[in-house]
Design a protein around this motif. Sequence first.
Motif, PDB file in Angstrom:
ATOM      1  N   GLY A  75       0.806  -1.212   0.000  1.00 31.76           N
ATOM      2  CA  GLY A  75       0.000   0.000   0.000  1.00 31.76           C
ATOM      3  C   GLY A  75       0.837   1.259   0.000  1.00 31.76           C
ATOM      4  O   GLY A  75       0.317   2.369   0.001  1.00 31.76           O
ATOM      5  N   LYS A  76       2.156   1.118   0.031  1.00 26.82           N
ATOM      6  CA  LYS A  76       3.096   2.252   0.006  1.00 26.82           C
ATOM      7  C   LYS A  76       2.820   3.291   1.089  1.00 26.82           C
ATOM      8  O   LYS A  76       2.961   4.483   0.876  1.00 26.82           O
ATOM      9  N   GLY A  77       2.368   2.849   2.248  1.00 29.38           N
ATOM     10  CA  GLY A  77       2.120   3.752   3.364  1.00 29.38           C
ATOM     11  C   GLY A  77       0.751   4.397   3.343  1.00 29.38           C
ATOM     12  O   GLY A  77       0.408   5.147   4.249  1.00 29.38           O
ATOM     13  N   GLY A  78      -0.035   4.124   2.323  1.00 26.70           N
ATOM     14  CA  GLY A  78      -1.356   4.730   2.212  1.00 26.70           C
ATOM     15  C   GLY A  78      -2.485   3.763   2.513  1.00 26.70           C
ATOM     16  O   GLY A  78      -3.646   4.084   2.283  1.00 26.70           O
ATOM     17  N   GLY A  79      -2.157   2.589   2.998  1.00 25.73           N
ATOM     18  CA  GLY A  79      -3.185   1.596   3.280  1.00 25.73           C
ATOM     19  C   GLY A  79      -3.428   0.697   2.082  1.00 25.73           C
ATOM     20  O   GLY A  79      -3.264   1.114   0.934  1.00 25.73           O
ATOM     21  N   VAL A  80      -3.802  -0.539   2.346  1.00 24.99           N
ATOM     22  CA  VAL A  80      -4.069  -1.502   1.278  1.00 24.99           C
ATOM     23  C   VAL A  80      -5.548  -1.415   0.921  1.00 24.99           C
ATOM     24  O   VAL A  80      -6.416  -1.685   1.746  1.00 24.99           O
ATOM     25  N   LYS A  81      -5.808  -1.025  -0.312  1.00 23.07           N
ATOM     26  CA  LYS A  81      -7.185  -0.844  -0.771  1.00 23.07           C
ATOM     27  C   LYS A  81      -7.813  -2.193  -1.114  1.00 23.07           C
ATOM     28  O   LYS A  81      -7.160  -3.058  -1.675  1.00 23.07           O
ATOM     29  N   VAL A  82      -9.082  -2.337  -0.778  1.00 18.36           N
ATOM     30  CA  VAL A  82      -9.849  -3.520  -1.154  1.00 18.36           C
ATOM     31  C   VAL A  82     -10.763  -3.099  -2.298  1.00 18.36           C
ATOM     32  O   VAL A  82     -11.525  -2.146  -2.175  1.00 18.36           O
TER      33      VAL A  82
ATOM     34  N   VAL B 189     -13.623  -0.252  -2.180  1.00 20.51           N
ATOM     35  CA  VAL B 189     -14.739  -0.389  -1.243  1.00 20.51           C
ATOM     36  C   VAL B 189     -14.293  -0.220   0.205  1.00 20.51           C
ATOM     37  O   VAL B 189     -15.123  -0.216   1.117  1.00 20.51           O
ATOM     38  N   GLY B 190     -12.997  -0.073   0.420  1.00 20.60           N
ATOM     39  CA  GLY B 190     -12.492   0.121   1.769  1.00 20.60           C
ATOM     40  C   GLY B 190     -11.009  -0.169   1.837  1.00 20.60           C
ATOM     41  O   GLY B 190     -10.349  -0.380   0.817  1.00 20.60           O
ATOM     42  N   TYR B 191     -10.510  -0.178   3.055  1.00 21.11           N
ATOM     43  CA  TYR B 191      -9.098  -0.453   3.294  1.00 21.11           C
ATOM     44  C   TYR B 191      -8.970  -1.683   4.179  1.00 21.11           C
ATOM     45  O   TYR B 191      -9.746  -1.877   5.116  1.00 21.11           O
ATOM     46  N   GLU B 192      -7.962  -2.488   3.891  1.00 23.08           N
ATOM     47  CA  GLU B 192      -7.795  -3.789   4.532  1.00 23.08           C
ATOM     48  C   GLU B 192      -7.657  -3.704   6.051  1.00 23.08           C
ATOM     49  O   GLU B 192      -8.113  -4.599   6.755  1.00 23.08           O
ATOM     50  N   ASN B 193      -7.028  -2.680   6.577  1.00 21.18           N
ATOM     51  CA  ASN B 193      -6.755  -2.631   8.012  1.00 21.18           C
ATOM     52  C   ASN B 193      -7.638  -1.669   8.792  1.00 21.18           C
ATOM     53  O   ASN B 193      -7.306  -1.282   9.906  1.00 21.18           O
TER      54      ASN B 193
END
Length: 187
Positions: A36-43, A50-54
Amino acid sequence: MKKYLWPSIKLTLLLLVLLGGLYPLFLAGVAKMAPGKGGGVKVMQHGKVVGYENIAQKFSDDKYFQPRPSTVDYNAAGSGGSNKAAGNPDYLKTVQERIDSFLVHNPDVKKADIPAELVTASASGLDPHLTPYAAIVQVPRIAKIRGLDADKVKQLVAAQATAPVLGLFGPATVNVLKLNVALDELK
């Protein structure tokens, strides 16, 4: 006094450069190497985010798996728990209300079978994971509403479960958002 003033100023400036400049730059560099390169893992679902994994999100429709309750209403701008003791009367009332609500939406489940994680909020209020058991408890409701075979939904939960880190640390978990996305894809 002069004896202590100059070393204090030098130490303050050194720590300001180290902790206020170099350390944050180092952490930003490490984050760029993470998923996610520090920006969160997108779902993603059908090409849309639709959201972020964490980060947990609210699913109020009974056709979806419900995540842990959140004291911050799943608002990622400010995480936090209730900070109330386990014996606090207000906290106990809140937990009892959650139990009652869960039983209304899941009439096939006995009160003794409700996992604590489904009626107690996590410390951050944003925990996106459940144990596989907490997801399995919700299967009868979801299978009935969606007209699916319960065993097929249980297999989906098992397929979405991740093992403990290195097989040792923490419980097996299921990401609720990813599970619900997979549930929508289930035919």
